[in-house]
Design a protein around this motif. Structure first.
Motif, PDB file in Angstrom:
ATOM      1  N   ALA A  25      -4.017  -0.664  -4.099  1.00 12.76           N
ATOM      2  CA  ALA A  25      -4.398  -1.242  -5.381  1.00 12.76           C
ATOM      3  C   ALA A  25      -5.382  -2.300  -5.347  1.00 12.76           C
ATOM      4  CB  ALA A  25      -3.089  -1.723  -6.218  1.00 12.76           C
ATOM      5  N   ALA A  26      -4.905  -3.237  -4.295  1.00  8.51           N
ATOM      6  CA  ALA A  26      -5.496  -4.456  -3.875  1.00  8.51           C
ATOM      7  C   ALA A  26      -7.057  -4.081  -3.566  1.00  8.51           C
ATOM      8  CB  ALA A  26      -5.063  -5.306  -2.959  1.00  8.51           C
ATOM      9  N   ASP A  27      -7.060  -2.980  -2.680  1.00  2.26           N
ATOM     10  CA  ASP A  27      -8.455  -2.575  -2.275  1.00  2.26           C
ATOM     11  C   ASP A  27      -9.374  -2.004  -3.384  1.00  2.26           C
ATOM     12  OD1 ASP A  27      -7.747  -3.245   0.423  1.00  2.26           O
ATOM     13  OD2 ASP A  27      -7.396  -1.123   1.104  1.00  2.26           O
ATOM     14  N   TYR A  28      -8.606  -1.221  -4.101  1.00  4.16           N
ATOM     15  CA  TYR A  28      -9.341  -0.649  -5.510  1.00  4.16           C
ATOM     16  C   TYR A  28      -9.935  -1.627  -6.345  1.00  4.16           C
ATOM     17  CZ  TYR A  28      -9.573   1.386 -10.044  1.00  4.16           C
ATOM     18  OH  TYR A  28     -10.106   1.615 -11.249  1.00  4.16           O
ATOM     19  N   LEU A  29      -9.199  -2.610  -6.604  1.00  9.50           N
ATOM     20  CA  LEU A  29      -9.503  -3.658  -7.320  1.00  9.50           C
ATOM     21  C   LEU A  29     -10.666  -4.456  -6.659  1.00  9.50           C
ATOM     22  CD1 LEU A  29      -6.132  -5.344  -8.492  1.00  9.50           C
ATOM     23  CD2 LEU A  29      -7.868  -4.230 -10.058  1.00  9.50           C
ATOM     24  N   LEU A  30     -10.751  -4.901  -5.456  1.00 11.86           N
ATOM     25  CA  LEU A  30     -11.849  -5.487  -4.496  1.00 11.86           C
ATOM     26  C   LEU A  30     -12.952  -4.701  -4.747  1.00 11.86           C
ATOM     27  CD1 LEU A  30     -10.003  -6.881  -1.496  1.00 11.86           C
ATOM     28  CD2 LEU A  30     -11.146  -8.354  -3.466  1.00 11.86           C
ATOM     29  N   LYS A  31     -12.971  -3.357  -4.438  1.00 12.35           N
ATOM     30  CA  LYS A  31     -14.254  -2.327  -4.374  1.00 12.35           C
ATOM     31  C   LYS A  31     -14.644  -2.340  -5.971  1.00 12.35           C
ATOM     32  CE  LYS A  31     -12.680   0.434  -0.723  1.00 12.35           C
ATOM     33  NZ  LYS A  31     -11.814   1.499  -0.152  1.00 12.35           N
ATOM     34  N   ASN A  32     -13.794  -2.758  -6.889  1.00 10.87           N
ATOM     35  CA  ASN A  32     -14.352  -2.784  -8.472  1.00 10.87           C
ATOM     36  C   ASN A  32     -14.703  -4.117  -8.985  1.00 10.87           C
ATOM     37  OD1 ASN A  32     -14.125   0.264  -9.609  1.00 10.87           O
ATOM     38  ND2 ASN A  32     -12.474   0.134  -8.112  1.00 10.87           N
ATOM     39  N   GLY A  33     -14.833  -5.030  -7.889  1.00  8.14           N
ATOM     40  CA  GLY A  33     -15.450  -6.291  -8.507  1.00  8.14           C
ATOM     41  C   GLY A  33     -14.627  -7.112  -8.957  1.00  8.14           C
ATOM     42  N   TYR A  34     -13.130  -7.045  -8.482  1.00  8.01           N
ATOM     43  CA  TYR A  34     -12.008  -8.036  -8.739  1.00  8.01           C
ATOM     44  C   TYR A  34     -12.020  -9.078  -7.903  1.00  8.01           C
ATOM     45  CZ  TYR A  34     -10.562  -4.844 -12.877  1.00  8.01           C
ATOM     46  OH  TYR A  34     -10.566  -4.141 -13.858  1.00  8.01           O
ATOM     47  N   LYS A  35     -11.553 -10.108  -8.078  1.00 14.41           N
ATOM     48  CA  LYS A  35     -11.131 -11.158  -6.996  1.00 14.41           C
ATOM     49  C   LYS A  35      -9.735 -11.311  -7.004  1.00 14.41           C
ATOM     50  CE  LYS A  35     -11.802 -16.296  -5.888  1.00 14.41           C
ATOM     51  NZ  LYS A  35     -12.244 -17.517  -6.337  1.00 14.41           N
ATOM     52  N   ILE A  36      -9.195 -10.903  -5.991  1.00 10.02           N
ATOM     53  CA  ILE A  36      -7.693 -11.304  -5.993  1.00 10.02           C
ATOM     54  C   ILE A  36      -7.268 -12.635  -5.619  1.00 10.02           C
ATOM     55  CG2 ILE A  36      -5.606 -10.761  -4.497  1.00 10.02           C
ATOM     56  CD1 ILE A  36      -6.762  -8.284  -5.810  1.00 10.02           C
ATOM     57  N   LEU A  37      -6.342 -13.203  -6.712  1.00 13.15           N
ATOM     58  CA  LEU A  37      -5.933 -14.721  -6.522  1.00 13.15           C
ATOM     59  C   LEU A  37      -4.687 -14.654  -5.735  1.00 13.15           C
ATOM     60  CD1 LEU A  37      -7.056 -15.724 -10.047  1.00 13.15           C
ATOM     61  CD2 LEU A  37      -8.342 -16.179  -8.050  1.00 13.15           C
ATOM     62  N   ALA A  38      -3.779 -13.860  -6.101  1.00 19.06           N
ATOM     63  CA  ALA A  38      -2.645 -13.976  -5.306  1.00 19.06           C
ATOM     64  C   ALA A  38      -1.867 -12.554  -5.452  1.00 19.06           C
ATOM     65  CB  ALA A  38      -1.630 -14.672  -6.226  1.00 19.06           C
ATOM     66  N   ARG A  39      -1.062 -12.212  -4.397  1.00 25.05           N
ATOM     67  CA  ARG A  39      -0.196 -11.051  -4.366  1.00 25.05           C
ATOM     68  C   ARG A  39       1.504 -11.420  -4.242  1.00 25.05           C
ATOM     69  NH1 ARG A  39      -2.620  -6.888  -0.291  1.00 25.05           N
ATOM     70  NH2 ARG A  39      -0.688  -5.657  -1.150  1.00 25.05           N
ATOM     71  N   ASN A  40       2.029 -10.641  -4.899  1.00 21.91           N
ATOM     72  CA  ASN A  40       3.631 -11.080  -4.611  1.00 21.91           C
ATOM     73  C   ASN A  40       3.909 -12.218  -5.244  1.00 21.91           C
ATOM     74  OD1 ASN A  40       2.829  -8.962  -2.075  1.00 21.91           O
ATOM     75  ND2 ASN A  40       4.103  -8.122  -3.799  1.00 21.91           N
ATOM     76  N   PHE A  41       3.173 -12.870  -6.323  1.00 20.12           N
ATOM     77  CA  PHE A  41       3.602 -14.160  -6.752  1.00 20.12           C
ATOM     78  C   PHE A  41       5.114 -14.272  -7.473  1.00 20.12           C
ATOM     79  CE2 PHE A  41       3.750 -17.205 -10.523  1.00 20.12           C
ATOM     80  CZ  PHE A  41       3.514 -18.541  -9.725  1.00 20.12           C
ATOM     81  N   ARG A  42       6.035 -15.105  -7.024  1.00 26.28           N
ATOM     82  CA  ARG A  42       7.264 -15.000  -7.443  1.00 26.28           C
ATOM     83  C   ARG A  42       7.505 -16.347  -8.150  1.00 26.28           C
ATOM     84  NH1 ARG A  42      10.348 -11.532  -4.847  1.00 26.28           N
ATOM     85  NH2 ARG A  42       9.522 -10.479  -3.038  1.00 26.28           N
TER      86      ARG A  42
END
Length: 123
Positions: free
Chosen positions: A15-32
């Protein structure tokens, strides 16, 4: 680590790879926040996108996105509000679901459901 946990991690990485390839910037993963967790927090076009990743090894019983219950929505919205406050963000928020399911050839396929739910769906 259990096999289903491995599958969940693979799905989140996809999902993260997909988002990056589609122009999204990942700010955080598994934020609790408390007992809540947001799988991916991303940004695109001045929007903050909160992404719930759901994976299933089959869709026999229910589709991955059908597992996003009102309780889960409430939890994700609460964590998203906390993230906005903690990082002093003042952006419009969109809630997406990315489901990962194997196709008939056992190849994992992503389905990105944009604007899958609204914050008021938690009520």
């Amino acid at each position: 680590m259990a096999t289903h946990n491995d599958f969940g991690k693979i799905a989140e990485d996809m999902a993260a790879d997909y988002l990056l390839k589609n122009g999204y910037k990942i700010l955080a993963r598994n934020f609790r926040f408390q007992k809540a967790e947001i799988d991916i927090i991303a940004e695109k076009d001045h929007l903050m996108i909160i992404v719930e990743v759901k994976a299933r090894s089959s869709d026999v019983f229910l589709l991955p996105q059908e597992a996003v219950t009102k309780t889960k929505i409430r939890s994700v919205v609460s964590a998203a509000n906390h993230y906005l406050e903690e990082f002093n963000k003042d952006q419009e928020v969109r809630f997406d679901i990315i489901s990962v399911l194997p196709d008939e050839n056992k190849k994992l396929v992503i389905d990105h459901i944009i604007d899958a739910f609204q914050a008021w769906d938690a009520n």
